[in-house]
Write a protein that holds these residues in place. Structure first.
Motif, PDB file in Angstrom:
ATOM      1  N   THR A  97       0.827  -1.202   0.000  1.00 54.67           N
ATOM      2  CA  THR A  97       0.000   0.000   0.000  1.00 54.67           C
ATOM      3  C   THR A  97       0.865   1.257   0.000  1.00 54.67           C
ATOM      4  O   THR A  97       2.079   1.198   0.234  1.00 54.67           O
ATOM      5  N   TRP A  98       0.217   2.402  -0.221  1.00 55.93           N
ATOM      6  CA  TRP A  98       0.967   3.652  -0.315  1.00 55.93           C
ATOM      7  C   TRP A  98       1.740   3.937   0.972  1.00 55.93           C
ATOM      8  O   TRP A  98       2.839   4.489   0.940  1.00 55.93           O
ATOM      9  N   SER A  99       1.185   3.528   2.102  1.00 50.66           N
ATOM     10  CA  SER A  99       1.841   3.808   3.383  1.00 50.66           C
ATOM     11  C   SER A  99       2.824   2.721   3.787  1.00 50.66           C
ATOM     12  O   SER A  99       3.613   2.917   4.709  1.00 50.66           O
ATOM     13  N   GLY A 100       2.736   1.573   3.126  1.00 49.46           N
ATOM     14  CA  GLY A 100       3.563   0.446   3.523  1.00 49.46           C
ATOM     15  C   GLY A 100       2.962  -0.393   4.635  1.00 49.46           C
ATOM     16  O   GLY A 100       3.590  -1.342   5.110  1.00 49.46           O
ATOM     17  N   SER A 101       1.733  -0.067   5.039  1.00 48.82           N
ATOM     18  CA  SER A 101       1.133  -0.752   6.183  1.00 48.82           C
ATOM     19  C   SER A 101       0.617  -2.144   5.841  1.00 48.82           C
ATOM     20  O   SER A 101       0.446  -2.976   6.736  1.00 48.82           O
ATOM     21  N   SER A 102       0.355  -2.394   4.568  1.00 48.75           N
ATOM     22  CA  SER A 102      -0.138  -3.714   4.159  1.00 48.75           C
ATOM     23  C   SER A 102       0.637  -4.210   2.948  1.00 48.75           C
ATOM     24  O   SER A 102       0.999  -3.432   2.066  1.00 48.75           O
ATOM     25  N   THR A 103       0.868  -5.520   2.934  1.00 43.13           N
ATOM     26  CA  THR A 103       1.546  -6.162   1.819  1.00 43.13           C
ATOM     27  C   THR A 103       0.796  -7.425   1.423  1.00 43.13           C
ATOM     28  O   THR A 103       0.020  -7.983   2.221  1.00 43.13           O
ATOM     29  N   ALA A 104       1.035  -7.859   0.212  1.00 38.76           N
ATOM     30  CA  ALA A 104       0.431  -9.091  -0.280  1.00 38.76           C
ATOM     31  C   ALA A 104       1.436  -9.795  -1.177  1.00 38.76           C
ATOM     32  O   ALA A 104       2.265  -9.131  -1.822  1.00 38.76           O
ATOM     33  N   TYR A 105       1.355 -11.127  -1.205  1.00 40.09           N
ATOM     34  CA  TYR A 105       2.308 -11.920  -1.976  1.00 40.09           C
ATOM     35  C   TYR A 105       1.589 -13.037  -2.719  1.00 40.09           C
ATOM     36  O   TYR A 105       0.588 -13.586  -2.249  1.00 40.09           O
ATOM     37  N   ALA A 106       2.166 -13.396  -3.858  1.00 42.28           N
ATOM     38  CA  ALA A 106       1.727 -14.607  -4.532  1.00 42.28           C
ATOM     39  C   ALA A 106       2.135 -15.799  -3.677  1.00 42.28           C
ATOM     40  O   ALA A 106       3.170 -15.777  -3.000  1.00 42.28           O
ATOM     41  N   ASP A 107       1.336 -16.849  -3.720  1.00 46.11           N
ATOM     42  CA  ASP A 107       1.633 -18.029  -2.913  1.00 46.11           C
ATOM     43  C   ASP A 107       3.010 -18.605  -3.246  1.00 46.11           C
ATOM     44  O   ASP A 107       3.695 -19.138  -2.370  1.00 46.11           O
ATOM     45  N   SER A 108       3.409 -18.479  -4.496  1.00 48.40           N
ATOM     46  CA  SER A 108       4.670 -19.090  -4.940  1.00 48.40           C
ATOM     47  C   SER A 108       5.903 -18.415  -4.332  1.00 48.40           C
ATOM     48  O   SER A 108       6.987 -19.002  -4.339  1.00 48.40           O
ATOM     49  N   VAL A 109       5.741 -17.189  -3.822  1.00 52.96           N
ATOM     50  CA  VAL A 109       6.905 -16.477  -3.275  1.00 52.96           C
ATOM     51  C   VAL A 109       6.758 -16.182  -1.789  1.00 52.96           C
ATOM     52  O   VAL A 109       7.702 -15.681  -1.161  1.00 52.96           O
ATOM     53  N   LYS A 110       5.616 -16.493  -1.230  1.00 52.90           N
ATOM     54  CA  LYS A 110       5.357 -16.178   0.175  1.00 52.90           C
ATOM     55  C   LYS A 110       6.400 -16.861   1.061  1.00 52.90           C
ATOM     56  O   LYS A 110       6.701 -18.042   0.894  1.00 52.90           O
ATOM     57  N   GLY A 111       6.958 -16.092   1.988  1.00 57.11           N
ATOM     58  CA  GLY A 111       7.980 -16.614   2.883  1.00 57.11           C
ATOM     59  C   GLY A 111       9.386 -16.503   2.335  1.00 57.11           C
ATOM     60  O   GLY A 111      10.364 -16.714   3.066  1.00 57.11           O
ATOM     61  N   ARG A 112       9.517 -16.181   1.038  1.00 57.02           N
ATOM     62  CA  ARG A 112      10.847 -16.050   0.423  1.00 57.02           C
ATOM     63  C   ARG A 112      11.124 -14.622  -0.040  1.00 57.02           C
ATOM     64  O   ARG A 112      12.271 -14.182  -0.026  1.00 57.02           O
ATOM     65  N   PHE A 113      10.096 -13.915  -0.468  1.00 57.04           N
ATOM     66  CA  PHE A 113      10.241 -12.546  -0.980  1.00 57.04           C
ATOM     67  C   PHE A 113       9.635 -11.565   0.014  1.00 57.04           C
ATOM     68  O   PHE A 113       8.644 -11.864   0.688  1.00 57.04           O
ATOM     69  N   THR A 114      10.219 -10.369   0.066  1.00 58.47           N
ATOM     70  CA  THR A 114       9.695  -9.302   0.915  1.00 58.47           C
ATOM     71  C   THR A 114       9.676  -7.987   0.145  1.00 58.47           C
ATOM     72  O   THR A 114      10.700  -7.573  -0.398  1.00 58.47           O
ATOM     73  N   ILE A 115       8.508  -7.354   0.117  1.00 61.60           N
ATOM     74  CA  ILE A 115       8.375  -6.042  -0.527  1.00 61.60           C
ATOM     75  C   ILE A 115       8.408  -4.972   0.554  1.00 61.60           C
ATOM     76  O   ILE A 115       7.843  -5.152   1.648  1.00 61.60           O
ATOM     77  N   SER A 116       9.055  -3.868   0.257  1.00 58.53           N
ATOM     78  CA  SER A 116       9.093  -2.736   1.173  1.00 58.53           C
ATOM     79  C   SER A 116       9.217  -1.454   0.365  1.00 58.53           C
ATOM     80  O   SER A 116       9.508  -1.500  -0.834  1.00 58.53           O
ATOM     81  N   ARG A 117       8.992  -0.333   1.005  1.00 57.88           N
ATOM     82  CA  ARG A 117       9.115   0.945   0.310  1.00 57.88           C
ATOM     83  C   ARG A 117       9.696   1.995   1.231  1.00 57.88           C
ATOM     84  O   ARG A 117       9.542   1.921   2.461  1.00 57.88           O
ATOM     85  N   ASP A 118      10.348   2.962   0.620  1.00 62.51           N
ATOM     86  CA  ASP A 118      10.916   4.098   1.338  1.00 62.51           C
ATOM     87  C   ASP A 118      10.391   5.345   0.637  1.00 62.51           C
ATOM     88  O   ASP A 118      10.943   5.768  -0.394  1.00 62.51           O
ATOM     89  N   ASN A 119       9.321   5.911   1.146  1.00 62.47           N
ATOM     90  CA  ASN A 119       8.681   7.022   0.456  1.00 62.47           C
ATOM     91  C   ASN A 119       9.572   8.262   0.337  1.00 62.47           C
ATOM     92  O   ASN A 119       9.585   8.892  -0.725  1.00 62.47           O
ATOM     93  N   PRO A 120      10.319   8.640   1.369  1.00 62.93           N
ATOM     94  CA  PRO A 120      11.207   9.809   1.195  1.00 62.93           C
ATOM     95  C   PRO A 120      12.242   9.609   0.090  1.00 62.93           C
ATOM     96  O   PRO A 120      12.700  10.590  -0.509  1.00 62.93           O
ATOM     97  N   LYS A 121      12.613   8.357  -0.174  1.00 57.06           N
ATOM     98  CA  LYS A 121      13.601   8.084  -1.213  1.00 57.06           C
ATOM     99  C   LYS A 121      12.954   7.655  -2.528  1.00 57.06           C
ATOM    100  O   LYS A 121      13.665   7.304  -3.487  1.00 57.06           O
ATOM    101  N   ASN A 122      11.617   7.654  -2.580  1.00 59.31           N
ATOM    102  CA  ASN A 122      10.891   7.278  -3.805  1.00 59.31           C
ATOM    103  C   ASN A 122      11.336   5.924  -4.339  1.00 59.31           C
ATOM    104  O   ASN A 122      11.569   5.754  -5.541  1.00 59.31           O
ATOM    105  N   THR A 123      11.436   4.951  -3.440  1.00 61.24           N
ATOM    106  CA  THR A 123      11.970   3.642  -3.810  1.00 61.24           C
ATOM    107  C   THR A 123      11.102   2.522  -3.257  1.00 61.24           C
ATOM    108  O   THR A 123      10.607   2.617  -2.136  1.00 61.24           O
ATOM    109  N   VAL A 124      10.942   1.486  -4.049  1.00 64.14           N
ATOM    110  CA  VAL A 124      10.319   0.255  -3.574  1.00 64.14           C
ATOM    111  C   VAL A 124      11.296  -0.887  -3.833  1.00 64.14           C
ATOM    112  O   VAL A 124      11.982  -0.915  -4.855  1.00 64.14           O
ATOM    113  N   LEU A 125      11.389  -1.771  -2.874  1.00 69.24           N
ATOM    114  CA  LEU A 125      12.361  -2.862  -2.930  1.00 69.24           C
ATOM    115  C   LEU A 125      11.647  -4.210  -2.943  1.00 69.24           C
ATOM    116  O   LEU A 125      10.541  -4.353  -2.405  1.00 69.24           O
TER     117      LEU A 125
END
Length: 122
Positions: A52-80
């Motif tokens: 989400t825009w705030s980073g408060s919620s995330t969702a994953y495909a079942d195939s990557v759950k537990g292995r991949f992590t999404i995050s964002r840094d809004n001041p740096k305009n970056t999503v990882l």
């Protein structure tokens, strides 16, 4: 308009890790939900993860759950996307996308990057 540029892809052995980055420019980054999708040769583009825009919620495909992590840094305009324990079936071009709605549906995302390729060898 939002411009997105992915980086961090490459060749890695099975079990390895990569950290994918998406740099945004243009309109206010924090207004947008962000997603990662991937497309393997000969296959449809598929959902990987979303945040989400705030980073408060995330969702994953079942195939990557537990292995991949999404995050964002809004001041740096970056999503990882931290990818761990990679498997050969994770081989694909990875795209980041920006949209007004937090969703696994690629049609909800209006802006797309050019993609960064990930190859996982067995």
């Amino acid at each position: 308009q939002v411009q997105l540029v992915e980086s961090g892809g490459g060749l890695v052995q099975a079990g390895g890790s990569l950290r994918l980055s998406c740099a945004a420019s243009g309109r206010t980054f924090s207004n947008y939900a962000m997603g990662w999708f991937r497309q393997a040769p000969g296959k449809e583009r598929e959902f990987v993860a979303a945040i989400t825009w705030s980073g408060s919620s995330t969702a994953y495909a079942d195939s990557v759950k537990g292995r991949f992590t999404i995050s964002r840094d809004n001041p740096k305009n970056t999503v990882l996307l931290q990818t761990n324990n990679l498997k050969p079936e994770d081989t694909a071009v990875y795209y980041c996308a920006a949209g007004s709605r937090y969703s696994s549906d690629r049609s909800k995302y209006a802006y797309w990057g050019q993609g960064t390729p990930v190859t996982v060898s067995s």
